[in-house]
Design a protein around this motif. Structure first.
Motif, PDB file in Angstrom:
ATOM      1  N   GLN A 550       0.816  -1.206   0.000  1.00  0.00           N
ATOM      2  CA  GLN A 550       0.000   0.000   0.000  1.00  0.00           C
ATOM      3  C   GLN A 550       0.858   1.267   0.000  1.00  0.00           C
ATOM      4  OE1 GLN A 550      -2.393  -1.242   3.522  1.00  0.00           O
ATOM      5  NE2 GLN A 550      -4.144  -0.407   2.383  1.00  0.00           N
ATOM      6  N   HIS A 551       1.970   1.218   0.716  1.00  0.00           N
ATOM      7  CA  HIS A 551       2.760   2.430   0.897  1.00  0.00           C
ATOM      8  C   HIS A 551       4.233   2.196   0.570  1.00  0.00           C
ATOM      9  CE1 HIS A 551      -0.860   3.851   2.801  1.00  0.00           C
ATOM     10  NE2 HIS A 551      -0.764   2.923   3.768  1.00  0.00           N
ATOM     11  N   GLY A 552       4.478   1.385  -0.452  1.00  0.00           N
ATOM     12  CA  GLY A 552       5.878   1.207  -0.813  1.00  0.00           C
ATOM     13  C   GLY A 552       6.112  -0.115  -1.517  1.00  0.00           C
ATOM     14  N   ARG A 553       7.404  -0.523  -1.501  1.00  0.00           N
ATOM     15  CA  ARG A 553       7.760  -1.788  -2.141  1.00  0.00           C
ATOM     16  C   ARG A 553       9.010  -2.343  -1.487  1.00  0.00           C
ATOM     17  NH1 ARG A 553       9.909   0.207  -8.083  1.00  0.00           N
ATOM     18  NH2 ARG A 553      11.609   1.533  -7.340  1.00  0.00           N
ATOM     19  N   ILE A 554       9.193  -3.664  -1.654  1.00  0.00           N
ATOM     20  CA  ILE A 554      10.401  -4.337  -1.177  1.00  0.00           C
ATOM     21  C   ILE A 554      11.011  -5.063  -2.361  1.00  0.00           C
ATOM     22  CG2 ILE A 554      11.363  -6.069   0.408  1.00  0.00           C
ATOM     23  CD1 ILE A 554       9.041  -5.564   2.280  1.00  0.00           C
ATOM     24  N   THR A 555      12.319  -4.847  -2.552  1.00  0.00           N
ATOM     25  CA  THR A 555      13.018  -5.456  -3.688  1.00  0.00           C
ATOM     26  C   THR A 555      14.191  -6.280  -3.176  1.00  0.00           C
ATOM     27  OG1 THR A 555      12.428  -3.554  -5.057  1.00  0.00           O
ATOM     28  CG2 THR A 555      14.178  -5.016  -5.872  1.00  0.00           C
ATOM     29  N   TRP A 556      14.359  -7.477  -3.741  1.00  0.00           N
ATOM     30  CA  TRP A 556      15.511  -8.338  -3.427  1.00  0.00           C
ATOM     31  C   TRP A 556      16.371  -8.448  -4.666  1.00  0.00           C
ATOM     32  CZ3 TRP A 556      16.251 -13.437  -5.545  1.00  0.00           C
ATOM     33  CH2 TRP A 556      17.386 -14.099  -5.044  1.00  0.00           C
ATOM     34  N   ILE A 557      17.694  -8.127  -4.512  1.00  0.00           N
ATOM     35  CA  ILE A 557      18.627  -8.179  -5.636  1.00  0.00           C
ATOM     36  C   ILE A 557      19.345  -9.527  -5.585  1.00  0.00           C
ATOM     37  CG2 ILE A 557      20.537  -7.046  -6.789  1.00  0.00           C
ATOM     38  CD1 ILE A 557      17.932  -5.406  -6.575  1.00  0.00           C
ATOM     39  N   ARG A 558      19.198 -10.292  -6.660  1.00  0.00           N
ATOM     40  CA  ARG A 558      19.740 -11.642  -6.695  1.00  0.00           C
ATOM     41  C   ARG A 558      21.265 -11.648  -6.594  1.00  0.00           C
ATOM     42  NH1 ARG A 558      17.319 -13.011 -10.829  1.00  0.00           N
ATOM     43  NH2 ARG A 558      15.613 -14.204  -9.896  1.00  0.00           N
ATOM     44  N   GLU A 559      21.941 -10.759  -7.313  1.00  0.00           N
ATOM     45  CA  GLU A 559      23.408 -10.786  -7.398  1.00  0.00           C
ATOM     46  C   GLU A 559      24.051 -10.489  -6.057  1.00  0.00           C
ATOM     47  OE1 GLU A 559      26.963  -8.455  -9.793  1.00  0.00           O
ATOM     48  OE2 GLU A 559      24.928  -8.455 -10.594  1.00  0.00           O
ATOM     49  N   THR A 560      23.499  -9.548  -5.315  1.00  0.00           N
ATOM     50  CA  THR A 560      24.109  -9.160  -4.036  1.00  0.00           C
ATOM     51  C   THR A 560      23.405  -9.772  -2.831  1.00  0.00           C
ATOM     52  OG1 THR A 560      22.686  -7.206  -3.837  1.00  0.00           O
ATOM     53  CG2 THR A 560      24.776  -6.948  -5.032  1.00  0.00           C
ATOM     54  N   GLY A 561      22.144 -10.246  -3.028  1.00  0.00           N
ATOM     55  CA  GLY A 561      21.371 -10.771  -1.918  1.00  0.00           C
ATOM     56  C   GLY A 561      20.828  -9.700  -1.002  1.00  0.00           C
ATOM     57  N   ARG A 562      21.018  -8.438  -1.396  1.00  0.00           N
ATOM     58  CA  ARG A 562      20.560  -7.339  -0.548  1.00  0.00           C
ATOM     59  C   ARG A 562      19.072  -7.065  -0.782  1.00  0.00           C
ATOM     60  NH1 ARG A 562      24.507  -2.275  -0.699  1.00  0.00           N
ATOM     61  NH2 ARG A 562      23.067  -1.737   0.989  1.00  0.00           N
ATOM     62  N   VAL A 563      18.424  -6.520   0.249  1.00  0.00           N
ATOM     63  CA  VAL A 563      17.007  -6.197   0.180  1.00  0.00           C
ATOM     64  C   VAL A 563      16.857  -4.686   0.365  1.00  0.00           C
ATOM     65  CG1 VAL A 563      14.749  -6.489   1.277  1.00  0.00           C
ATOM     66  CG2 VAL A 563      16.277  -8.451   1.057  1.00  0.00           C
ATOM     67  N   ARG A 564      16.071  -4.077  -0.519  1.00  0.00           N
ATOM     68  CA  ARG A 564      15.845  -2.628  -0.444  1.00  0.00           C
ATOM     69  C   ARG A 564      14.364  -2.388  -0.150  1.00  0.00           C
ATOM     70  NH1 ARG A 564      17.601  -1.258  -5.091  1.00  0.00           N
ATOM     71  NH2 ARG A 564      15.634  -0.954  -6.198  1.00  0.00           N
ATOM     72  N   VAL A 565      14.094  -1.642   0.925  1.00  0.00           N
ATOM     73  CA  VAL A 565      12.734  -1.305   1.318  1.00  0.00           C
ATOM     74  C   VAL A 565      12.504   0.158   1.020  1.00  0.00           C
ATOM     75  CG1 VAL A 565      11.072  -1.188   3.215  1.00  0.00           C
ATOM     76  CG2 VAL A 565      12.758  -3.049   3.142  1.00  0.00           C
ATOM     77  N   GLU A 566      11.468   0.423   0.250  1.00  0.00           N
ATOM     78  CA  GLU A 566      11.148   1.814  -0.113  1.00  0.00           C
ATOM     79  C   GLU A 566       9.737   2.124   0.380  1.00  0.00           C
ATOM     80  OE1 GLU A 566      12.763   2.723  -4.304  1.00  0.00           O
ATOM     81  OE2 GLU A 566      12.384   0.549  -4.276  1.00  0.00           O
ATOM     82  N   VAL A 567       9.606   3.186   1.207  1.00  0.00           N
ATOM     83  CA  VAL A 567       8.309   3.595   1.739  1.00  0.00           C
ATOM     84  C   VAL A 567       7.927   4.916   1.099  1.00  0.00           C
ATOM     85  CG1 VAL A 567       7.018   4.206   3.810  1.00  0.00           C
ATOM     86  CG2 VAL A 567       8.781   2.440   3.929  1.00  0.00           C
ATOM     87  N   ASP A 568       6.701   4.985   0.575  1.00  0.00           N
ATOM     88  CA  ASP A 568       6.231   6.216  -0.086  1.00  0.00           C
ATOM     89  C   ASP A 568       6.059   7.352   0.924  1.00  0.00           C
ATOM     90  OD1 ASP A 568       6.149   4.738  -2.399  1.00  0.00           O
ATOM     91  OD2 ASP A 568       3.980   4.345  -2.245  1.00  0.00           O
TER      92      ASP A 568
END
Length: 568
Positions: A550-568
């Motif tokens: 509802q208020h953002g997105r979560i992305t997982w990067i395969r190459e680095t295994g890092r997770v990025r959380v973005e809140v609107d």
């Protein structure tokens, strides 16, 4: 140990007026859904109809020091001990032909039953068989024949050539009957070639035998000869009384008893044993009476702990403390019943879904013996009696219950599940997840439940169920549920854990989250956190995976295994 034979004390004669058994309605749990295997796991008690004496109970009582009088007094309360003797007529069912064939015997005689005329049959070298057979010229008359090395020959009855009607063999000692199979049995008393009806051209073999000699051929076939003497004596009295009852009921019939479980199993002189003969001798002539007449002394192998009402004052339903002893292997029993057998017997019901027990007799575990049940299929239903189920499918008694499947067992114990998904509407089916884990699932009014021995049984309903089914059910990435759905911390949605990940539902729909994205979402307090509810499932983006909220997105990067959380 000889296995006990069951006595079905119902024969084609005038039985006493039997009152209705007061049966109790079955409990709500008396519904047995067909398992995924198609085989019901049954658990039961006792062997036979349960009326009157339990044979295993008689042995258990004897082992506790009870006398035969105490044993029959317990199982037939209110009866008195009386006496009876005389002759009984027993149908020999194994002799299926119209001939009565015997071996030569000392003082072998033949009697014409039309006028009781008797003749001694000659003993001569080479004659090894005698027989009574319908006359070829007039089948209502009986020919007497002997066999030697050249075959069968007529023996001309003095003054009449053939017997004018039925005939009978007698001898000083036991007679040796030769059966159509070639096997032989010895019988005390006489062997009669009896017409089933006046003028009949057929003959049945009937053993006319003194009462106690008959009982000597019954007891070792109805109870192991190695059992306690007081138990054997109780059996002798019960068998003699039962025979006396039928002797009186069928006084004018050409036979009064048969030699199978439809009456009492009887093997003649061949069956006799020393211990059982002693039991018969020590109770010689003794029977049980009710109102001055022989009682209807039914008995069966095992009561299972409760006798069942037989409709007579001396055949009550009562708790049986003697039946459960270490040698009784049928006090408790277990077996399986294949639903396909029920479907084959009653094709009109279609595929069987469940057995619903509607009435039990009301005594003991589960409410006692089954009186009536309904077979419910997807095309119809059929009401059957407990006795029909027992006899058609070879069950030991009508006192049984089917083991609930893990799904139904869990549903019964989970109040939340019953409220969420309602009652079952279809039989259980087998399923497997992507990894090959075998389990079961079952449809309910408002949902379904799944089960495996690894994940347990859990209900599914609403939007989560709908999305999970669209995703492939147990074959989806999520696999089996591992918990029931609960309210989210935000309060206006639901969540449910699965083998891989979890589903979250809200007004935005139900979506599956798993892996690093789910882990990150949980760290941020899930739906109650800044992201709110998911708007999408986890989807591929080439370089990794992403889920929108509802208020953002979560992305997982395969190459680095890092997770990025973005809140609107």
């Amino acid at each position: 140990m000889r296995r006990l034979r069951l006595v079905a004390a119902t024969v084609a004669l005038a039985l006493p007026a039997v009152g209705l058994v007061l049966a109790s309605p079955a409990s709500a749990d008396d519904v047995y859904w067909v398992p995924a295997s198609g085989r019901f796991a049954l658990h039961g008690h006792g062997y036979g109809h349960g009326h009157g004496m339990s044979q295993h109970g008689a042995q258990g009582a004897a082992l506790r020091g009870k006398t035969w009088r105490e044993i029959v007094g317990f199982y037939y309360p209110g009866t008195a001990v009386g006496d009876n003797s005389g002759l009984v007529r027993v149908l020999v069912t194994a002799d299926t032909g119209s001939d009565v064939v015997v071996a030569p015997a000392t003082r072998l005689t033949v009697t014409d039953l039309t006028d009781a005329s008797r003749w001694r049959l000659p003993q001569r070298q080479g004659r090894d068989r005698w027989r009574l057979t319908p006359s070829a010229a007039d089948p209502t008359r009986t020919a007497v024949q002997y066999r030697d090395g050249r075959g069968w020959h007529r023996w001309r009855v003095p003054g009449r050539t053939t017997l004018r009607g039925d005939g009978q063999f007698s001898a000083r000692g036991p007679l040796t009957l030769v059966l159509p199979s070639g096997t032989v049995r010895q019988y005390r008393g006489d062997l009669r070639a009896a017409s089933p009806s006046p003028g009949s051209s057929a003959r049945d073999t009937v053993n006319v035998v003194p009462m106690d000699a008959y009982v000597r051929g019954v007891v070792p076939y109805e109870m192991p000869a190695s059992w306690a003497q007081q138990a054997l004596r109780a059996q002798a009295v019960a068998a003699r009384t039962y025979a006396s009852y039928l002797q009186r009921q069928r006084a004018s019939s050409y036979y009064q008893l048969c030699d199978t479980t439809a009456c009492q199993v009887y093997g003649g002189r061949t069956a006799e044993q020393t211990s059982t003969n002693r039991a018969v001798a020590n109770t010689a002539g003794k029977i049980l009476t009710a109102g001055g007449r022989p009682a209807f002394t039914q008995f069966s192998a095992s009561s299972g702990g409760w006798t069942s009402a037989g409709g007579l004052p001396y055949l009550p339903a009562r708790k049986d403390p003697f039946d459960d002893w270490s040698g009784n292997t049928v006090h408790d029993w277990a077996t399986t019943l294949d639903a396909r057998r029920l479907e084959a017997t009653y094709p009109g019901i279609g595929q069987l879904q469940r057995i619903r027990v509607t009435r039990r007799e009301g005594h003991g575990q589960w409410g006692g013996r089954i009186v009536e049940a309904v077979l419910v299929g997807n095309a119809g239903q059929r009401t059957v009696s407990g006795d029909t189920l027992r006899f058609t499918y070879g069950l030991r008694s009508t006192w049984f219950a089917a083991e609930a499947t893990p799904i139904v067992r869990a549903w019964r114990h989970q109040r939340a599940a019953r409220k969420a998904i309602g009652r079952p509407v279809a039989r259980e089916s087998a399923v497997r997840n992507r990894g090959g884990l075998a389990g079961t699932q079952q449809r309910f009014v408002r949902g379904r439940m799944t089960w495996t021995d690894r994940t347990g049984a859990h209900p599914l309903s609403g939007a989560i169920l709908g999305r999970w089914v669209k995703d492939g059910g147990v074959r989806s990435r999520a696999g089996y549920p591992v918990e029931r759905a609960t309210a989210t911390s935000a309060g206006d949605g639901r969540k449910q854990g699965f083998q891989r990940g979890a589903y979250f539902s809200s007004s935005l729909g139900a979506h599956h989250l798993f892996g690093p994205i789910l882990k990150a979402y949980r760290k941020r307090n899930q739906a109650a956190g800044p992201l709110g509810y998911p708007k999408t499932k986890v989807y591929d983006i080439g370089k990794g995976r992403r889920a929108r909220f509802q208020h953002g997105r979560i992305t997982w990067i395969r190459e680095t295994g890092r997770v990025r959380v973005e809140v609107d």
